[in-house]
Write an enzyme that holds these catalytic residues in place. Structure first.
Site, short mmCIF file in Angstrom:
data_model
loop_
_atom_site.label_atom_id
_atom_site.label_comp_id
_atom_site.label_asym_id
_atom_site.label_seq_id
_atom_site.Cartn_x
_atom_site.Cartn_y
_atom_site.Cartn_z
N GLU A 161 -20.16 -12.63 -36.94
CA GLU A 161 -21.08 -13.73 -37.23
C GLU A 161 -21.00 -14.07 -38.71
OE1 GLU A 161 -24.53 -12.87 -33.89
OE2 GLU A 161 -24.97 -12.55 -36.00
N SER B 14 -24.72 -16.36 -36.19
CA SER B 14 -26.00 -15.79 -35.81
C SER B 14 -26.86 -16.88 -35.19
CB SER B 14 -26.70 -15.24 -37.05
OG SER B 14 -28.08 -15.03 -36.81
N ASP C 200 -26.84 -6.67 -35.84
CA ASP C 200 -26.09 -7.75 -36.46
C ASP C 200 -26.58 -8.00 -37.88
OD1 ASP C 200 -25.49 -7.85 -33.72
OD2 ASP C 200 -25.12 -9.99 -33.78
N CYS D 190 -35.20 -3.58 -34.63
CA CYS D 190 -35.19 -4.25 -33.32
C CYS D 190 -35.44 -3.28 -32.17
CB CYS D 190 -33.86 -4.96 -33.11
SG CYS D 190 -33.29 -5.90 -34.53
N CYS E 223 -32.04 -5.72 -29.55
CA CYS E 223 -31.11 -6.45 -30.42
C CYS E 223 -30.01 -7.14 -29.61
CB CYS E 223 -30.51 -5.51 -31.46
SG CYS E 223 -29.65 -6.37 -32.80
N ASP E 224 -29.39 -8.09 -30.24
CA ASP E 224 -28.59 -9.13 -29.60
C ASP E 224 -27.68 -8.67 -28.46
OD1 ASP E 224 -29.77 -10.35 -31.71
OD2 ASP E 224 -27.95 -11.12 -32.61
#
Length: 561
Positions: A447, A473, A84, A52, A125-126
């Site tokens: 998650e 997720s 993640d 990512c 990324c997240d």
């Protein structure tokens, strides 16, 4: 000039008393001319532990090129980043949500330490996206969020796939539906290069949101990670932050109530990740804006689902770019009256002005025409009831059931639930309950993609439901209810559940209920004791001691001094 573009850096750079500081900078190649220009922090979330963010070091070069061309001096620094997908299903996943606040802290601390005049945050990324936004909101310096872009889809047996298909293949393999060799083939092709996960999972959801909320330049996020146009977007961002600096526009000028409602509508319209609820609540908390979990349900209920994206739909994030980009999504929502186009953005133009130039690709099927949505309401639904009095979140972006009643199968950890799923102990009609995985109980609110994908992969996605005080997720699909609050570790009703208890999920009624009376529930909780902390020192223990409920965004509460 009424606005001094060097108002911050002068303090650390100018005058005889700052000779030692300048000497340090000269040791690494900065000249007097460099140090006399506005200093722009380049907050990079580059890391070598995931695809990512892997390419962000290269993107930073182009951002710095743009800054220099516009008269500034860039100085790059790093934050952390947690994948993640890689940590999913392990103890490492507990660090992911915690990393959001560490990223925000690191950007805040670097901004205060080095007195940057402005900041460009490179994210992917997240948790890097909301973490960067929170850091910029705290500093309130002119700043831009620049997304690194989506990964390209993999191809398996002639069809485009993403990492979601790998997780689901694990469940299919456990059920004997695919062979070990097929699982390996899917694993090998799903992620063909750098970039964030390729559906409307959390990273692409938050990247879309950042354009609609005004912190990212319109049209920058939907360009894929490996597309040469991404470097052009980086140069543009470097130049644009200098314009912001000269105009004096800051994040809190953009982060209005209207902007937040636009952002929430973008999540609803694209079938985005439930994690956006946590992150938007946390960002609002940083600026003292009153945003409530019920606002998400209200806005989603009035916003049709217009974009056909995985995990609930057919297309990947790259297809959004091919269709016309996030700017086309914004244009649709403005024209249909679902968002307010008068909101300002980092470019100095309004959302309506920025999206007016969107060019739709003829024949595209990703972004639906006005009046022809996939569903009349958006993908985010907030439930309350006897099992979740403070609220919980469910995503209904696909063709999920709207009602389920069944016996609880209760697990006190994700690992225990995953073992039960993989050993075929879950039966059609069951409600899998995973508790003590909330912000405090986990800690870190893991998650559950491994479990949810395994359920779907085994062919139980249409007959089994799952509820948890953890989270999901963005790649999760099916009837999965997360963020149950209060969480089990705080003595929420989910702590009282026992195997076989009847649980009712009613999407249309906005209810999540346990088949017990209040008296029965109270009796069960009489002997309940909070579990011993899973960590007793270090960052994890501090987080568990300070974190708020998921219903408030799982933010770190500041002790009163």
């Amino acid at each position: 000039m009424s606005n001094d573009p060097r108002a911050h850096s002068r303090v650390i750079m100018d005058g005889k008393s700052r000779a030692a500081a300048r000497s340090y900078f000269k040791a690494i190649g900065f000249s007097d001319a460099d140090l006399g220009r506005p200093i722009i922090g380049i907050a990079n979330t580059w890391i070598e532990t995931m695809p990512c963010n892997y390419h962000l070091r290269d993107l930073a070069v182009s951002v710095k090129e743009g800054v220099r061309a516009a008269g500034g001096t860039p100085m790059e620094f790093n934050t952390i980043a947690v994948s993640d997908g890689i940590t999913m299903g392990t103890e490492g996943m507990k660090t992911s949500l915690i990393s959001r606040d560490v990223i925000a802290d690191s950007i805040e601390l670097m901004g205060r330490a080095y007195m940057f005049d402005a900041i460009v945050a490179l994210v992917s990324c997240d948790k890097t996206i909301p973490g960067a936004a929170m850091g910029l909101a705290r500093l309130n310096l002119p700043g831009i969020i620049l997304y690194g872009g989506s990964i390209m889809p993999g191809v398996y047996q002639g069809k485009e796939i993403t990492v979601q298909h790998v997780f689901e293949a694990v469940g299919a393999n456990a059920a004997g539906r695919i062979s070990d060799e097929e699982l390996k083939e899917i694993e090998d092709v799903a992620c063909p290069g750098p970039g964030a996960c390729g559906g409307q999972y959390t990273a692409n959801t938050m990247a879309t949101l950042m354009e609609l909320i005004g912190l990212s330049p319109m049209g920058s996020a939907s360009v894929p990670a490996v597309d040469p146009r991404k470097l052009d977007e980086c140069v543009r961002a470097g130049k644009l932050v200098m314009d912001l600096l000269r105009s004096g526009v800051k994040p809190r000028d953009l982060l209005t109530r209207t902007a937040f409602e636009n952002g929430i509508a973008s999540v609803a319209a694209t079938g985005g990740s439930t994690n956006a609820v946590l992150h938007m609540l946390a960002l609002a908390h940083e600026i003292g804006l009153a945003l409530d979990i019920d606002d998400f349900d209200r806005i989603s209920a009035r916003t049709p689902l217009y974009v056909d994206l995985m995990p609930g739909g057919r297309f990947t994030a790259v297809d959004v770019d091919r269709a016309g980009g996030i700017q086309l999504i914004a244009q649709r929502l403005i024209e249909a009256g679902h968002i307010d186009g008068s909101a300002p953005t980092v470019t100095g133009r309004t959302l309506a002005e920025e999206s007016a130039s969107a060019v739709e690709t003829p024949g595209q099927e990703v972004i639906r025409p006005i009046g022809q949505p996939l569903k009349p309401t958006g993908g985010l639904v907030i439930l309350k009831g006897s099992l979740s009095p403070d609220g919980c979140v469910v995503k209904v972006a696909g063709h999920e059931r709207t009602f389920h009643k069944g016996p609880a199968r209760v697990f006190d950890s994700e690992e225990a639930a995953m073992t039960a799923v993989l050993t075929r102990q879950i039966q059609p009609g069951d409600v899998v309950v995973i508790r003590y995985e909330g912000p405090r109980g986990g800690p870190g609110m893991r998650e559950m993609l491994g479990v949810t994908a395994a359920i779907v992969g085994q062919g139980l996605g249409e007959t089994v439901a799952l509820i948890t005080d953890g989270r999901f997720s963005g790649a999760t699909r099916g009837l999965m209810v997360g963020h149950v609050a209060p969480e089990a570790a705080r003595g929420g009703p989910i702590a009282a559940l026992r195997d076989g208890d009847e649980v009712t999920i009613d999407i249309d009624g906005r209810r999540l209920d346990l088949g017990l009376t209040q008296a029965e529930l109270a009796a069960r909780m009489t002997d309940w004791q909070p579990p011993a902390p899973r960590y007793t020192w270090g960052a994890m223990a501090r987080y568990a001691a300070c974190v708020s409920s998921a219903a408030q965004g799982a933010v770190l509460e500041t002790p009163k001094i």
